[in-house]
Design an enzyme around this catalytic site. Structure first.
Site, PDB file in Angstrom:
ATOM      1  N   PHE A 159      12.082   2.590 -10.176  1.00 30.66           N
ATOM      2  CA  PHE A 159      11.624   2.239  -8.827  1.00 30.66           C
ATOM      3  C   PHE A 159      11.201   3.530  -8.131  1.00 30.66           C
ATOM      4  O   PHE A 159      12.032   4.372  -7.802  1.00 30.66           O
ATOM      5  CB  PHE A 159      12.725   1.543  -8.027  1.00 30.66           C
ATOM      6  CG  PHE A 159      12.190   0.921  -6.770  1.00 30.66           C
ATOM      7  CD1 PHE A 159      11.667  -0.360  -6.786  1.00 30.66           C
ATOM      8  CD2 PHE A 159      12.171   1.626  -5.573  1.00 30.66           C
ATOM      9  CE1 PHE A 159      11.140  -0.929  -5.637  1.00 30.66           C
ATOM     10  CE2 PHE A 159      11.648   1.066  -4.422  1.00 30.66           C
ATOM     11  CZ  PHE A 159      11.130  -0.216  -4.449  1.00 30.66           C
ATOM     12  N   VAL A 160       9.900   3.671  -7.950  1.00 28.80           N
ATOM     13  CA  VAL A 160       9.370   4.944  -7.464  1.00 28.80           C
ATOM     14  C   VAL A 160       8.902   4.853  -6.008  1.00 28.80           C
ATOM     15  O   VAL A 160       8.489   3.796  -5.532  1.00 28.80           O
ATOM     16  CB  VAL A 160       8.208   5.458  -8.355  1.00 28.80           C
ATOM     17  CG1 VAL A 160       8.730   5.889  -9.703  1.00 28.80           C
ATOM     18  CG2 VAL A 160       7.123   4.393  -8.529  1.00 28.80           C
ATOM     19  N   ASP A 179       2.008  -2.894 -11.324  1.00 29.43           N
ATOM     20  CA  ASP A 179       3.287  -3.281 -11.928  1.00 29.43           C
ATOM     21  C   ASP A 179       3.098  -4.632 -12.639  1.00 29.43           C
ATOM     22  O   ASP A 179       2.608  -4.683 -13.753  1.00 29.43           O
ATOM     23  CB  ASP A 179       4.340  -3.342 -10.819  1.00 29.43           C
ATOM     24  CG  ASP A 179       5.740  -3.597 -11.333  1.00 29.43           C
ATOM     25  OD1 ASP A 179       5.922  -3.701 -12.553  1.00 29.43           O
ATOM     26  OD2 ASP A 179       6.674  -3.710 -10.525  1.00 29.43           O
ATOM     27  N   LYS A 219      -0.670  -0.925   2.022  1.00 29.78           N
ATOM     28  CA  LYS A 219      -0.728   0.367   2.665  1.00 29.78           C
ATOM     29  C   LYS A 219      -0.547   1.487   1.644  1.00 29.78           C
ATOM     30  O   LYS A 219      -0.863   2.633   1.912  1.00 29.78           O
ATOM     31  CB  LYS A 219       0.400   0.470   3.703  1.00 29.78           C
ATOM     32  CG  LYS A 219       0.382  -0.581   4.764  1.00 29.78           C
ATOM     33  CD  LYS A 219       1.658  -0.429   5.619  1.00 29.78           C
ATOM     34  CE  LYS A 219       1.779  -1.613   6.559  1.00 29.78           C
ATOM     35  NZ  LYS A 219       3.105  -1.638   7.214  1.00 29.78           N
ATOM     36  N   GLY A 220       0.012   1.139   0.511  1.00 33.03           N
ATOM     37  CA  GLY A 220       0.461   2.154  -0.433  1.00 33.03           C
ATOM     38  C   GLY A 220      -0.622   3.084  -0.954  1.00 33.03           C
ATOM     39  O   GLY A 220      -0.343   4.224  -1.318  1.00 33.03           O
ATOM     40  N   LYS A 271       2.522   1.002 -14.480  1.00 34.60           N
ATOM     41  CA  LYS A 271       3.880   0.683 -14.936  1.00 34.60           C
ATOM     42  C   LYS A 271       3.803  -0.615 -15.742  1.00 34.60           C
ATOM     43  O   LYS A 271       3.929  -1.706 -15.188  1.00 34.60           O
ATOM     44  CB  LYS A 271       4.815   0.546 -13.731  1.00 34.60           C
ATOM     45  CG  LYS A 271       6.273   0.493 -14.105  1.00 34.60           C
ATOM     46  CD  LYS A 271       7.190   0.840 -12.944  1.00 34.60           C
ATOM     47  CE  LYS A 271       7.360  -0.262 -11.958  1.00 34.60           C
ATOM     48  NZ  LYS A 271       8.465  -0.018 -11.012  1.00 34.60           N
ATOM     49  N   GLU A 285      -5.911   1.651  -6.451  1.00 34.06           N
ATOM     50  CA  GLU A 285      -4.537   1.154  -6.374  1.00 34.06           C
ATOM     51  C   GLU A 285      -3.546   2.300  -6.566  1.00 34.06           C
ATOM     52  O   GLU A 285      -3.774   3.197  -7.380  1.00 34.06           O
ATOM     53  CB  GLU A 285      -4.285   0.099  -7.463  1.00 34.06           C
ATOM     54  CG  GLU A 285      -4.650  -1.315  -7.052  1.00 34.06           C
ATOM     55  CD  GLU A 285      -3.574  -1.958  -6.173  1.00 34.06           C
ATOM     56  OE1 GLU A 285      -2.811  -1.237  -5.500  1.00 34.06           O
ATOM     57  OE2 GLU A 285      -3.514  -3.196  -6.168  1.00 34.06           O
ATOM     58  N   ASP A 305       6.441   3.009  -0.898  1.00 32.87           N
ATOM     59  CA  ASP A 305       7.553   2.887   0.040  1.00 32.87           C
ATOM     60  C   ASP A 305       8.723   2.093  -0.530  1.00 32.87           C
ATOM     61  O   ASP A 305       8.612   1.411  -1.545  1.00 32.87           O
ATOM     62  CB  ASP A 305       7.085   2.186   1.305  1.00 32.87           C
ATOM     63  CG  ASP A 305       6.960   0.672   1.114  1.00 32.87           C
ATOM     64  OD1 ASP A 305       6.306   0.255   0.132  1.00 32.87           O
ATOM     65  OD2 ASP A 305       7.534  -0.075   1.913  1.00 32.87           O
ATOM     66  N   ARG A 350       6.879   6.931   2.353  1.00 32.57           N
ATOM     67  CA  ARG A 350       5.456   7.057   2.022  1.00 32.57           C
ATOM     68  C   ARG A 350       4.975   8.499   2.195  1.00 32.57           C
ATOM     69  O   ARG A 350       4.007   8.917   1.560  1.00 32.57           O
ATOM     70  CB  ARG A 350       4.613   6.151   2.935  1.00 32.57           C
ATOM     71  CG  ARG A 350       4.851   4.658   2.756  1.00 32.57           C
ATOM     72  CD  ARG A 350       3.789   3.879   3.518  1.00 32.57           C
ATOM     73  NE  ARG A 350       4.132   2.473   3.704  1.00 32.57           N
ATOM     74  CZ  ARG A 350       3.935   1.508   2.807  1.00 32.57           C
ATOM     75  NH1 ARG A 350       3.419   1.816   1.644  1.00 32.57           N
ATOM     76  NH2 ARG A 350       4.265   0.256   3.065  1.00 32.57           N
TER      77      ARG A 350
END
Lengths: 130, 184
Positions: free
Chosen positions: B152-153, B103, B43-44, B131, B99, B159, B165
């Site tokens: 951690f973003v 990571d 979903k990001g 990242k 995307e 989310d 979000r």
């Protein structure tokens, strides 16, 4: 052929290694557990006195992974071994996953419960920030 | 307010919007005559996708995919699954994978193999955040918004526990939110 947990799990030295193996399996990344040992120092007679066996080898990516759950202050020896390995075998690609990297990975996957379990078993304190 | 859970604003809304506009312009120039299909991973990426396509004034189509995440699997030894597949064929099409963040690269590595089997003419990657600190799978990123440090973003689609979000910027989540304490 690469090992996977589904094909018979090796005896992992630490639960975090088993968890990383499960993650690799989940995403279909082939791996082998401690498949190679690299000598890194020898005595005057030429006998190997120190070696380094990275935890995982990912054959499709051609990279070794070393996972450490030690506190940062205790990683010095491992860093030294890794430095020697890179000097002696420059063609070998090795990535070191520190404890903070593993914690961040668990946070990303919402597996803080796993960290708490491991910490409790090891008698460690609360979770540190990644 | 959810802003209270943000330790630091890493990239302001203005910075993000400006960079997304640049990426959109670059993609529009590169794909002007190619009618690309932008494949976004739920979903990001949806917030990034929504802004990106509006910065691309060329013929294009979009499609959405969703793949299961490791931690969300209730099985102890499951395998990644396609939860939502492409709705139209991509054979012979120029595909742009959109995307939000790359990571470890494990999800994208799986997705690229899956898409390759569908016979696209080409597949390129645009990501907002790169990242690289914990990268396991080698991913060639064609269009990159920002390279960020190992934090951690959240925000702009990203989310933690399905929250944050809707933040218009990229922020660093306050560690106390996920129960961490300061290092010794």
């Amino acid at each position: 052929m690469a090992a996977t947990l589904n094909q018979g799990s090796p005896r992992f030295a630490h639960q975090s290694e088993a968890e990383l193996a499960r993650i690799l399996d989940f995403y279909g990344v082939a791996w082998r557990y401690e498949p190679d040992i690299f000598p890194i120092s020898w005595n005057a007679d030429g006998a190997v006195v120190e070696s380094f066996a990275p935890d995982f080898y990912l054959p499709e990516i051609d990279i070794y992974l070393e996972l450490t759950t030690l506190k940062q202050a205790l990683v010095r020896k491992k860093n030294r071994k890794l430095r020697w390995l890179r000097q002696l075998y420059p063609e070998v690609r090795v990535k070191l996953f520190y404890a903070r990297d593993f914690r961040a990975l668990m946070l990303k996957y919402g597996r803080l419960d796993f960290l708490a379990d491991v910490a409790a078993m090891n008698g460690n304190g609360p979770l540190n920030r990644p | 307010m959810i802003d209270a859970d943000v330790e630091e604003v890493l990239l302001s809304g203005e910075q993000v919007q400006a960079r997304v506009a640049e990426l959109g312009a670059q993609l529009a120039a590169d794909y002007a005559e190619r009618d690309p299909v932008l494949v976004s991973v739920l979903k990001g990426s949806i917030v990034f996708l929504a802004d990106l396509v509006r910065a691309m004034p060329i013929p294009l189509s979009i499609d959405l995919m969703e793949v299961s995440s490791y931690g969300a699997s209730t099985e102890s030894s499951g395998q990644v699954r396609i939860l939502k597949d492409l709705s139209t064929p991509i054979a012979g099409r120029d595909v742009i994978v959109v995307e939000d963040i790359i990571d470890t690269g494990l999800t994208l590595n799986y997705l690229l193999r899956y898409l390759a089997d569908k016979g696209p003419a080409s597949v390129r990657i645009v990501c907002l955040l790169d990242k690289p600190a914990r990268r396991l799978a080698p991913i060639e990123i064609d269009y990159r918004g920002f390279t960020i440090a190992d934090r951690f973003v959240i925000g702009y689609g990203l989310d933690y526990g399905e929250r944050y979000r809707n933040l218009p910027y990229i922020g660093v989540l306050r560690p106390s939110v996920y129960g961490a304490v300061a290092p010794e």
